[in-house]
Design a protein around this motif. Structure first.
Motif, short mmCIF file in Angstrom:
data_model
loop_
_atom_site.label_atom_id
_atom_site.label_comp_id
_atom_site.label_asym_id
_atom_site.label_seq_id
_atom_site.Cartn_x
_atom_site.Cartn_y
_atom_site.Cartn_z
N PHE A 29 0.85 -1.20 0.00
CA PHE A 29 0.00 0.00 0.00
C PHE A 29 0.88 1.26 0.00
CE2 PHE A 29 -2.27 3.43 2.09
CZ PHE A 29 -3.55 3.36 1.54
N ALA A 30 1.93 1.24 0.85
CA ALA A 30 2.81 2.41 0.97
C ALA A 30 3.58 2.66 -0.33
CB ALA A 30 3.79 2.21 2.13
N GLN A 31 4.17 1.61 -0.90
CA GLN A 31 4.95 1.81 -2.13
C GLN A 31 4.04 2.27 -3.26
OE1 GLN A 31 5.10 0.32 -5.26
NE2 GLN A 31 3.70 -1.39 -4.93
N HIS A 32 2.81 1.76 -3.25
CA HIS A 32 1.88 2.14 -4.31
C HIS A 32 1.46 3.60 -4.18
CE1 HIS A 32 -1.70 1.84 -6.92
NE2 HIS A 32 -0.88 1.05 -7.58
N SER A 33 1.23 4.05 -2.95
CA SER A 33 0.85 5.47 -2.77
C SER A 33 2.00 6.39 -3.13
CB SER A 33 0.44 5.79 -1.33
OG SER A 33 -0.16 4.72 -0.72
N LEU A 34 3.22 5.95 -2.85
CA LEU A 34 4.38 6.81 -3.14
C LEU A 34 4.65 6.93 -4.64
CD1 LEU A 34 6.87 5.78 -0.35
CD2 LEU A 34 6.32 8.14 -0.95
N GLY A 35 4.46 5.85 -5.36
CA GLY A 35 4.85 5.84 -6.78
C GLY A 35 6.31 5.48 -6.91
N ASP A 36 6.92 5.85 -8.05
CA ASP A 36 8.31 5.48 -8.35
C ASP A 36 9.26 5.88 -7.22
OD1 ASP A 36 7.80 4.59 -11.02
OD2 ASP A 36 7.65 6.70 -11.61
N ILE A 37 9.81 4.91 -6.53
CA ILE A 37 10.76 5.22 -5.44
C ILE A 37 12.14 5.42 -6.06
CG2 ILE A 37 11.89 4.30 -3.37
CD1 ILE A 37 9.11 2.97 -2.77
N VAL A 38 12.76 6.57 -5.75
CA VAL A 38 14.03 6.93 -6.39
C VAL A 38 15.16 7.12 -5.39
CG1 VAL A 38 13.04 7.87 -8.50
CG2 VAL A 38 13.22 9.34 -6.50
N PHE A 39 14.86 7.07 -4.11
CA PHE A 39 15.91 7.25 -3.10
C PHE A 39 15.44 6.72 -1.76
CE2 PHE A 39 18.12 10.16 0.03
CZ PHE A 39 19.38 9.58 -0.11
N VAL A 40 16.32 5.95 -1.10
CA VAL A 40 16.04 5.53 0.27
C VAL A 40 17.17 6.08 1.13
CG1 VAL A 40 15.59 3.61 1.82
CG2 VAL A 40 14.97 3.41 -0.60
N ASP A 41 16.80 6.93 2.07
CA ASP A 41 17.78 7.52 2.98
C ASP A 41 17.94 6.53 4.13
OD1 ASP A 41 19.50 9.22 4.22
OD2 ASP A 41 18.11 10.92 4.33
N LEU A 42 18.99 5.70 4.03
CA LEU A 42 19.16 4.58 4.97
C LEU A 42 19.89 5.03 6.23
CD1 LEU A 42 20.34 1.93 2.35
CD2 LEU A 42 18.20 1.83 3.65
N PRO A 43 19.53 4.44 7.37
CA PRO A 43 20.30 4.71 8.60
C PRO A 43 21.59 3.88 8.58
CG PRO A 43 18.55 3.14 9.04
CD PRO A 43 18.45 3.47 7.58
N LYS A 44 22.38 3.99 9.64
CA LYS A 44 23.64 3.23 9.71
C LYS A 44 23.47 2.00 10.60
CE LYS A 44 27.00 6.42 8.19
NZ LYS A 44 26.10 7.50 7.77
N ALA A 45 24.17 0.94 10.24
CA ALA A 45 24.17 -0.25 11.09
C ALA A 45 24.76 0.15 12.45
CB ALA A 45 25.00 -1.35 10.45
N GLY A 52 7.88 3.97 16.95
CA GLY A 52 7.13 5.21 16.76
C GLY A 52 7.99 6.37 16.30
N LYS A 53 9.32 6.19 16.28
CA LYS A 53 10.22 7.28 15.87
C LYS A 53 10.73 7.07 14.44
CE LYS A 53 10.52 9.58 19.86
NZ LYS A 53 11.33 9.04 20.96
N VAL A 54 10.99 8.17 13.75
CA VAL A 54 11.49 8.10 12.37
C VAL A 54 12.92 7.53 12.36
CG1 VAL A 54 12.18 9.49 10.38
CG2 VAL A 54 10.09 10.05 11.63
N PHE A 55 13.19 6.58 11.48
CA PHE A 55 14.57 6.06 11.39
C PHE A 55 15.12 6.09 9.95
CE2 PHE A 55 14.31 1.89 9.33
CZ PHE A 55 12.95 1.64 9.38
N ALA A 56 14.25 6.36 8.98
CA ALA A 56 14.69 6.39 7.57
C ALA A 56 13.68 7.20 6.78
CB ALA A 56 14.79 4.98 7.00
N ALA A 57 13.99 7.46 5.51
CA ALA A 57 13.04 8.15 4.64
C ALA A 57 13.07 7.48 3.27
CB ALA A 57 13.39 9.62 4.51
N VAL A 58 11.90 7.38 2.68
CA VAL A 58 11.79 6.83 1.33
C VAL A 58 11.25 7.95 0.44
CG1 VAL A 58 10.62 5.14 -0.12
CG2 VAL A 58 11.47 4.47 2.12
#
Lengths: 126, 375
Positions: A29-45, A52-58
């Protein structure tokens, strides 16, 4: 992949738990609402995430969407493949997890929805 | 809350388009994928419903003179069949709207304005014409008429646009040069056909009566099938216009941004009659503006978005006007207002994304340039 064994958050993340290990991604549902995903802002290992807290952005062409941690824990591994091929999430959101974490409080899973409840939740939101 | 609908609303729904509110209109943002629709327009052709655009007719003796007192470009050399791009400035040198003016006849002009500004523009024009009529009785016959409800508009853009449209047009499209138009018929319906667009590609914009829109839309889609024509939503319309550095009102242009700041001095003339804000614009032309629009390319991963802060050595120096992931260049690009001293090509800047500075540099605008048919 079947979503039967997954748990879902109201922010449209999914969790697949194997013991204290949990894979986290975003729902179809989320990927479909977003449309073409072009960047994932990944956290660090090694980073800690808390439920409930933000850890990444798509990001899609049109919008940026914060990704909230459905459970708390320490990031063991991030899916580096998404750096070069963020569109993998569009292609198969349930195969292409974003992070793998060691859960601090596996009991947090109980607060999440099962796939049936989540499907209902998505329908209500429409 | 239901928005305004174009005559093609049901067509979009039937094709499974994702609809969004755009300035009070229910418009398709994408049919399948913004990237796919964007690349189809660059490589083949795209079909756009732009019926939400506003059309205002200005008529009567003295129309050319009256309009020339309200816009920044010079209409003196405009001829029937030709189109000019111009700004409608306010008294502060800011921009009420940007628009195309089609010269239909000696005393008849067709103004194409932004959908969300149509009512504001019309009210502005009526008021300005009233003021002019008092000051100069020779211009008292000029009237503005908001004709937006009468027209649908369909754009066909891309390298295959002419070939596809020619199949439906008896008029030889080679006769229509860049920024020219013809009043002709397509599918036996009267249309205005212009070689203009908002994508950076060659192509046409077609104005027809509302009732003619559905058959024209369907016939064009069918006609372009083998060439790879796709319907294109507002999502790709925005990324296409952005790469070509065509301004979008509310981003690169506003009541508070002058044409000089927006990098549009080519469309501002000083050797003509007075118009609102002329002295302020002239001063900026001669002495330089305080800020200017620059092209920004991210050097590191990330996507700049509208409103993000631009920083130099940790200090904020400006903000992003438009930003996106460019489907053509596959990287994060932005337009941003920065001080002229930081607008030189290759200047190193940071874009602040989620509280972190991301390395970027100034690049030439437009990001994308393609040859269109010149005279």
């Amino acid at each position: 992949m079947s979503t039967k064994s997954l748990k879902f958050s109201q922010e449209h993340e999914w969790v697949k738990a194997e013991g204290v290990t949990a894979y986290i991604g975003i729902s179809d549902f989320a990927q479909h609402s977003l449309g073409d995903i072009v960047f994932v802002d990944l956290p660090k290992a090694g980073a800690k995430i808390s439920a409930g807290k933000v850890f990444a952005a798509v990001e899609s062409v049109k919008a940026v969407s914060d990704i909230f941690a459905p459970v708390s824990g320490k990031i063991i591994e991030v899916n580096e493949a998404l750096n070069d091929a963020p569109e993998l999430i569009n292609e198969d959101p349930y195969e292409n997890w974003i992070v793998m974490v060691e859960m601090e409080e596996p009991s947090e899973l109980a607060a999440l929805m099962d796939s049936e409840a989540y499907d209902e939740f998505c329908k209500e939101g429409e | 809350m239901a928005g305004k609908r174009t005559p093609l609303f049901e067509e979009h729904q039937a094709m499974g388009a994702k609809m969004v509110d755009f300035g009070g209109w229910d418009m398709p943002v994408q049919y399948t994928s913004i990237i796919e629709e964007h690349l189809a327009t660059r490589e083949k052709a795209g079909l756009f419903d732009v019926s939400h655009m506003g059309e205002i007719l200005v008529k009567g003796r003295g129309s050319r003179e009256a309009l020339n007192r309200l816009v920044t470009n010079n209409l003196a050399a405009l001829e029937p069949g030709k189109i000019i791009y111009t700004l409608l400035p306010n008294d502060r040198g800011g921009v009420v709207d940007d628009l195309l003016i089609y010269m239909l006849g000696e005393e008849e002009f067709f103004l194409v304005v932004n959908a969300s500004n149509t009512d504001k523009d019309y009210a502005w024009l009526v008021r300005q014409l009233e003021v002019l009529a008092v000051a100069e009785p020779a211009l008292a016959q000029v009237r503005a008429e908001n004709a937006s409800a009468d027209y649908a508009q369909i754009a066909i853009q891309g390298p295959a646009a002419q070939e596809i449209l020619q199949k439906l047009s008896v008029y030889d499209l080679n006769q229509i040069k860049f920024f020219r138009f013809a009043q002709t018929e397509v599918l036996n319906q009267p249309v205005i056909l212009s070689r203009t667009g908002y994508t950076g590609e060659d192509g046409f914009e077609i104005y027809c009566g509302r009732s003619a829109a559905v058959s024209l839309w369907r016939e064009l889609l069918a006609s372009g099938k083998e060439e790879g024509l796709l319907p294109v939503g507002l999502g790709a319309r925005d990324t296409l216009r952005f790469e070509a550095a065509l301004p979008l009102y509310g981003h690169e242009l506003s009541e508070e941004i002058t044409p000089i700041e927006a990098g549009l001095k080519h469309f501002v003339k000083m050797d003509k009659c007075d118009y609102p804000g002329k002295e302020i614009i002239k001063d900026q032309m001669e002495n330089g503006p305080r800020r200017i629009l620059a092209g920004i390319e991210l050097v590191e991963r990330g996507i700049p978005r509208e409103g993000y802060v631009i920083a130099k050595d940790g200090q904020p120096v400006g903000d992003v006007a438009s930003g996106t992931h460019s489907p053509t260049f596959k990287k994060g690009l932005a337009t941003a207002f920065v001080p002229p001293s930081l607008a030189a090509i290759d200047t190193e800047l940071d874009v602040i994304i989620r509280d972190k500075p991301v390395k970027a540099k100034v690049v030439q605008l437009p990001f994308y340039r393609k040859k269109t048919k010149q005279n």
